[in-house]
Design a protein around this motif. Structure first.
Motif, mmCIF file in Angstrom:
data_model
loop_
_atom_site.group_PDB
_atom_site.id
_atom_site.type_symbol
_atom_site.label_atom_id
_atom_site.label_comp_id
_atom_site.label_asym_id
_atom_site.label_seq_id
_atom_site.Cartn_x
_atom_site.Cartn_y
_atom_site.Cartn_z
ATOM 1 N N MET A 28 -35.173 1.181 -21.306
ATOM 2 C CA MET A 28 -36.216 0.825 -21.404
ATOM 3 C C MET A 28 -36.953 1.583 -22.818
ATOM 4 N N ASN A 69 -44.701 -0.065 -21.522
ATOM 5 C CA ASN A 69 -43.754 -1.435 -22.076
ATOM 6 C C ASN A 69 -42.992 -1.680 -20.897
ATOM 7 N N PRO A 70 -43.222 -3.000 -20.084
ATOM 8 C CA PRO A 70 -42.435 -3.346 -19.094
ATOM 9 C C PRO A 70 -41.121 -4.163 -19.397
ATOM 10 N N ASN A 71 -41.029 -4.255 -20.778
ATOM 11 C CA ASN A 71 -39.813 -4.778 -21.097
ATOM 12 C C ASN A 71 -38.548 -4.112 -20.996
ATOM 13 N N VAL A 72 -37.479 -4.598 -20.404
ATOM 14 C CA VAL A 72 -36.327 -3.659 -19.936
ATOM 15 C C VAL A 72 -35.040 -4.516 -20.173
ATOM 16 N N CYS A 73 -34.091 -3.959 -20.376
ATOM 17 C CA CYS A 73 -32.734 -4.462 -20.346
ATOM 18 C C CYS A 73 -31.827 -3.964 -19.069
ATOM 19 N N SER A 101 -32.194 -9.288 -19.655
ATOM 20 C CA SER A 101 -33.120 -8.668 -19.913
ATOM 21 C C SER A 101 -34.635 -9.476 -19.328
ATOM 22 N N GLY A 102 -35.717 -8.507 -19.157
ATOM 23 C CA GLY A 102 -36.871 -9.398 -18.468
ATOM 24 C C GLY A 102 -37.980 -8.287 -18.681
ATOM 25 N N ARG A 103 -38.916 -8.479 -17.692
ATOM 26 C CA ARG A 103 -40.124 -7.694 -17.685
ATOM 27 C C ARG A 103 -40.131 -7.082 -16.151
ATOM 28 N N GLU A 105 -42.088 -5.803 -13.133
ATOM 29 C CA GLU A 105 -43.371 -5.402 -12.551
ATOM 30 C C GLU A 105 -43.410 -4.551 -11.387
ATOM 31 N N ILE A 144 -37.714 -7.082 -11.299
ATOM 32 C CA ILE A 144 -37.501 -7.654 -12.629
ATOM 33 C C ILE A 144 -36.998 -8.996 -12.303
ATOM 34 N N GLU A 147 -34.938 -12.758 -17.573
ATOM 35 C CA GLU A 147 -35.180 -13.819 -18.516
ATOM 36 C C GLU A 147 -34.313 -14.559 -19.087
#
Length: 156
Positions: A28, A69-73, A101-103, A105, A144, A147
């Protein structure tokens, strides 16, 4: 992927790799600084792809970063084995890995949290567990939806 001969694309193989891994790494960012942590996880394949469940304390640095920032790998690897050779440059390493990767929740609903915890515990132990609302309220459960996902395998 540069080494397409090692690429894993089949859904069943990707899930097989995930089932063999017990620890993942979540990347993150906080501002312009990366932050990577190891975590136990559970995984399942929903209609739209792979879903990863994680759990953690209700407060802390990880949650602060993810709220901003909810975007992660996501990365998990397993099946490690040294491939020996007569020369240093001939050595290699067997492995299987999945990255995506995704977001994130942060789940609030007790039923969703219980499902995530059950998925995580089944992945880690092979046993089914149920959770009370009190138990689900004592932790944070992260979901997660990957995506994108890719896999790689190297065998000797």
């Amino acid at each position: 992927m540069r080494r397409v001969d090692r690429e894993v694309t089949e859904r069943s193989e990707l899930l097989g790799i995930l089932k063999g891994c017990r620890v993942c790494h979540i990347g993150m960012t906080e501002g312009n600084r990366p932050y990577v942590i190891p975590m136990n996880f559970g995984a399942e394949w929903e209609e739209n792809g792979v879903v990863i469940y994680l759990h953690c304390a209700r407060e802390g640095k990880k949650l602060e970063i993810l709220r901003g920032n909810p975007n992660v790998c996501f990365e998990a690897d397993c099946s490690h084995n040294l491939i020996e050779a007569n020369k240093a440059c001939g050595y290699g390493y067997e492995f299987s890995s999945v990255i995506g990767s995704g977001r994130v929740e942060i789940l609030e609903d007790p039923t969703e949290k219980a499902h995530g915890l059950s998925c995580l515990m089944f992945h880690q132990t092979g046993k089914h567990f149920s959770f009370t609302d009190t138990e689900t309220d004592s932790v944070s459960v992260l979901k997660i939806k990957l995506e994108d996902i890719s896999g790689k395998r190297h065998t000797g």
